[in-house]
Design an enzyme around this catalytic site. Structure first.
Site, short mmCIF file in Angstrom:
data_model
loop_
_atom_site.label_atom_id
_atom_site.label_comp_id
_atom_site.label_asym_id
_atom_site.label_seq_id
_atom_site.Cartn_x
_atom_site.Cartn_y
_atom_site.Cartn_z
CE LYS A 81 8.45 61.14 39.76
NZ LYS A 81 9.65 60.62 39.12
CE LYS A 123 16.00 62.06 43.41
NZ LYS A 123 15.85 61.69 42.02
#
Lengths: 300, 300
Positions: free
Chosen positions: B171, B239
């Site tokens: 990811k 983030k």
């Protein structure tokens, strides 16, 4: 059929000229070195002794040359295209050069009643051989329509971008996107490797989502295999990034990403890797992460 | 069928939980705020009062939370999953968190004989609603096989990347590639605009060649339209880039491109644009090139 004169029989130009010949166009060729001229002569092309002679014997002159200075010399120089051209000639330049130079040539040719198209290509030598190049075209609609049957022999995805120079701008944009996407894939696959995760599985997973790109597919696979035979040579991509950054400066736009990736290409050229495919960008990240020695060779 | 407990009913979690419910799984839900719990209760889900209560009533616990601290608290905290779990529980975390945190949780759960999978997703709220998410999975083969029927309800491109944490590494790689490709497209389309060339024509031409990507297609179109309703919010992508850079530091790999694009995201967040889609990256280039005022508003 229009009589075509083709100047510049390199890795790209020779197969493009050959495709025009196969399609039945009468073809006259000129090249700085003699060997590719004789190769095409054996297949039916006529030979000319200068760009001026090419222009004298042709309705359409096509160039495919390394960089802006070569195109300027061939068009405007002594024994150049302009020296031999009649009014009504169509000039198509497939070289990747600065948009500003392309616009300057358009104007110079316009004064001689020669219509010009800047028509840089993308798709590499394989695309040139198979006649599947992408062609980005700048110039008038009339010139574009006149050129289209010939462009369709050499390419598949042919887009009339806009006025003079617009084709070169599109090509500059193309090189920005390809360069940064190659960098993105190099960073991702090296991050996977350094994290102890199989980069091949990561590539495969990412191809199914928003990270999908042709570069992740093709260059990602080259990076996994460490296979850097070109493809598209780093030193040519670096040359194109020089055009990008010069153009960006002229229009006053700071291209932070393009500037950074160009510096990384400079590092690869400094290491003597300029003849490798641009996927060799990953070599630099493998060095930065201590996975290979600085000579680019052996795994630790 | 396994009894599923689902914790975290946000933009992603709620539609994912709903798809499991529709597929016939007995579902118990918990969320910090009450409203989405009651929405799913009306569709047949049971309600639990804590993560521990979720674990007590379930064979499989699934989490979909904003960041590492939330996942740690829900799993290891007072009234957390571990507090209520029996041996044999399967824990699946769909949150995007640091690979190091994911590995730490795997170990902590292993001591309690709870099997864990890190299984971050890509594909946005629309992918969550349609059950077409990409899911990148880290953990044992046995746990992956046990989870697969449930994952197939929520996603389409499901890849078992490797051992614990490997899903989060994939990811992270995904977010690097998407971020840099968004930057690439933003630079290219702004360069076209500043050069007086139609960016829509450039996007269209580039989609046919080596610059092709899903980001050029989807985000490129959003940039052309100036339509920045998410999509994927900039502050969430920022983030995730924090996770990327932290992970890269841990494995000692300088990610020059990822670092630069993260700083550009920081600039956009500083301007209060964090709730826009990440395609709003082009806003910054339009500012840098003097096309909009620094407030991000009107065209000059």
């Amino acid at each position: 059929m229009e009589r075509i004169g083709f100047i510049g029989l390199g890795l790209m130009g020779k197969p493009m000229a050959r495709n025009l010949l196969k399609a039945g166009y009468p073809l006259l060729v000129y090249n700085r070195s003699r060997a590719p001229m004789e190769e095409l002569a054996a297949e039916g092309a006529g030979l000319a002794e200068s760009p001026a002679a090419i222009a004298q014997g042709s309705d359409v002159v096509i160039t495919c040359l390394p960089d802006s200075p070569e195109v300027e010399a061939v068009v405007l120089g002594e024994d150049g295209v302009v020296a031999g051209a009649r009014s009504g000639l169509l000039f198509i330049d497939h070289s990747t050069i600065a948009p500003a130079t392309a616009r300057k040539l358009h104007l110079a040719l316009q004064h001689k009643e020669i219509e010009a198209l800047d028509a840089p290509v993308s798709g590499g030598d394989i695309g040139a051989q198979q006649g599947t190049l992408s062609i980005m075209v700048g110039g008038s609609e009339a010139a574009f329509q006149r050129a289209l049957p010939m462009l369709q022999v050499m390419g598949q995805n042919i887009v009339h971008i806009g006025a003079a120079g617009a084709g070169q701008v599109a090509k500059a944009c193309n090189q920005v996107v390809v360069a940064l996407t190659v960098q993105a894939v190099a960073e991702a696959l090296t991050l996977a490797q350094k994290s102890g995760v199989d980069p091949a599985k990561v590539r495969s997973a990412l191809l199914g989502g928003f990270a999908q790109s042709r570069v992740l597919d093709v260059h990602g696979q080259r990076m996994l295999e460490g296979r850097f035979d070109p493809g598209f040579k780093l030193h040519l991509h670096r040359k194109d990034m020089g055009i990008v950054l010069q153009t960006a400066r002229e229009v006053q736009l700071p291209l932070l990403g393009a500037a950074q990736v160009t510096e990384l290409m400079n590092a690869l050229l400094a290491q003597g890797l300029g003849d490798l495919d641009n996927a060799a960008m990953i070599t630099l990240y493998r060095q930065l992460g201590g996975l290979v020695d600085a000579a680019g060779g052996s795994d630790k």
